[in-house]
Write a protein that holds these residues in place. Structure first.
Motif, PDB file in Angstrom:
ATOM      1  N   PRO A 315       9.603  -8.420   0.445  1.00 28.06           N
ATOM      2  CA  PRO A 315      10.582  -8.815  -0.611  1.00 28.06           C
ATOM      3  C   PRO A 315       9.524  -7.818  -1.424  1.00 28.06           C
ATOM      4  CG  PRO A 315       8.469 -10.373   0.045  1.00 28.06           C
ATOM      5  CD  PRO A 315       8.965  -9.532   1.061  1.00 28.06           C
ATOM      6  N   ALA A 316      10.655  -8.007  -2.952  1.00 24.80           N
ATOM      7  CA  ALA A 316      10.165  -7.442  -4.354  1.00 24.80           C
ATOM      8  C   ALA A 316       8.449  -7.108  -4.708  1.00 24.80           C
ATOM      9  CB  ALA A 316      11.024  -6.922  -4.743  1.00 24.80           C
ATOM     10  N   LYS A 321       3.101  -6.544  -6.514  1.00 23.80           N
ATOM     11  CA  LYS A 321       1.797  -7.261  -6.019  1.00 23.80           C
ATOM     12  C   LYS A 321       0.577  -5.706  -5.809  1.00 23.80           C
ATOM     13  CE  LYS A 321      -1.087 -11.147  -3.987  1.00 23.80           C
ATOM     14  NZ  LYS A 321      -1.231 -12.018  -3.698  1.00 23.80           N
ATOM     15  N   MET A 322       1.103  -5.683  -4.204  1.00 25.09           N
ATOM     16  CA  MET A 322      -0.115  -4.386  -3.953  1.00 25.09           C
ATOM     17  C   MET A 322       0.145  -3.203  -4.921  1.00 25.09           C
ATOM     18  SD  MET A 322       2.025  -4.048   0.082  1.00 25.09           S
ATOM     19  CE  MET A 322       0.926  -2.146   0.533  1.00 25.09           C
TER      20      MET A 322
END
Length: 325
Positions: A315-316, A321-322
């Motif tokens: 998911p986006a 977050k990454m």
């Protein structure tokens, strides 16, 4: 128009149809299409073959609808349960709420005798007419408080006063694909005002704030419902252009908000572009689902997920977050 027998269900405008009778009509509705919207035709077919009992949220919503739109029928459609009258082995009155009612009044006290499911056995005939739904005292008080909040809201009261018809059931023939015969569809409008050219829809919610209720619209398919109701009303030559939701919160203080689903909104502060209205989104999705439903019904095949491996993406929010890390 009089209520139709199921075998003779035809396009028409049907006022005064009880809710349970409307639900029994074998026609396509937004709620019937909903399992296909997020999942597959297989889920849709299973839901049709295995109808579920009404959930507490649906029961409360129906009670509020009745109190707002047809309050004189509330006593015919709902009963407020009392405490179970049975005496336990410890010689005390059962502490549970009654879920069944003796079909005679206690002659000495002039009231009904309630019993819980545990004690509702033996030779005495317990029960209520099928058309009556039992509410707990808490559900009843909440429903009355929510209805009062709606009726006292300045904006909502104007909309409601302008409705010439309430709890109006529609049936129409929807031809989406010229190569297929089409589908019989149905809708139940809370209210419609030809003066304001508006369909009014009352929704119970936990949070009526714009951000939270926008999620509710997307999650529950209210935009698709709006598109379907407008199509049904237009089929029957009602001059309607607007669709307004009255959202009332279940938790106190039962705040009320009004949202229109037929107006476009700006994409940014400069208002260079506008987003399609929720109804425009809903109509696009509705046409896709009606076509898929009719193809499945015609072929008798209701497929599930793909049988071959397909690529899947995270998911986006995970990707964002990454990137932050």
């Amino acid at each position: 128009m009089n209520a139709p027998a199921q075998a003779k269900l035809e396009p028409g405008v049907y006022p005064g149809i009880p809710e349970d009778e409307y639900f029994s009509w074998k026609a396509v509705s937004n709620s019937k299409l909903s399992p296909m919207a997020g999942k597959t035709p297989l889920h849709c077919k299973y839901a049709m073959d295995h109808p579920s009992e009404p959930k507490e949220a649906m029961i409360l919503g129906s009670a509020v609808d009745t109190l707002v739109f047809i309050p004189t029928l509330f006593g015919e459609r709902f009963a407020i349960a009392g405490q179970c009258e049975a005496i336990t082995q410890k010689k005390a009155q059962c502490s549970k709420m009654g879920s069944m009612r003796w079909d005679r009044r206690l002659e000495s006290q002039g009231r009904f005798w309630w019993i819980c499911k545990t004690h509702g056995t033996g030779d005495i005939r317990w029960g209520l007419p099928d058309a009556i739904t039992i509410l707990t005292p808490d559900q009843s008080s909440t429903a009355y408080a929510m209805a009062k909040a709606v009726l006292n809201d300045p904006g909502a009261s104007v909309l409601l006063a302008a409705c010439e018809h309430t709890q109006l059931s529609l049936v129409w023939h929807e031809i989406n694909n010229p190569s297929l015969p089409g589908l019989l569809c149905k809708a139940r409008l809370d209210g419609i005002s030809t003066e304001l050219k508006t369909i009014v829809d009352l929704k119970k919610c936990q949070d009526a704030s714009p951000e939270a209720f926008a999620r509710s619209i997307a999650n529950y398919g209210y935009h698709r419902q709006a598109a379907m109701y407008l199509r049904g009303a237009t089929y029957h030559e009602f001059d309607v252009q607007n669709y307004v939701i009255i959202a009332v919160e279940e938790p106190p203080p039962h705040a009320v908000a009004l949202y229109t689903l037929t107006e476009r909104t700006p994409c940014n502060k400069q208002i260079i572009q506008v987003n399609p209205s929720p109804v425009e989104y809903g109509n696009h999705e509705l046409m896709r689902l009606l076509d898929l439903y009719e193809r499945c019904e015609t072929s008798g095949e209701w497929p599930g997920y793909p049988s071959k491996p397909v690529p899947i993406a995270l998911p986006a929010w995970t990707m964002a977050k990454m990137e932050r890390e």
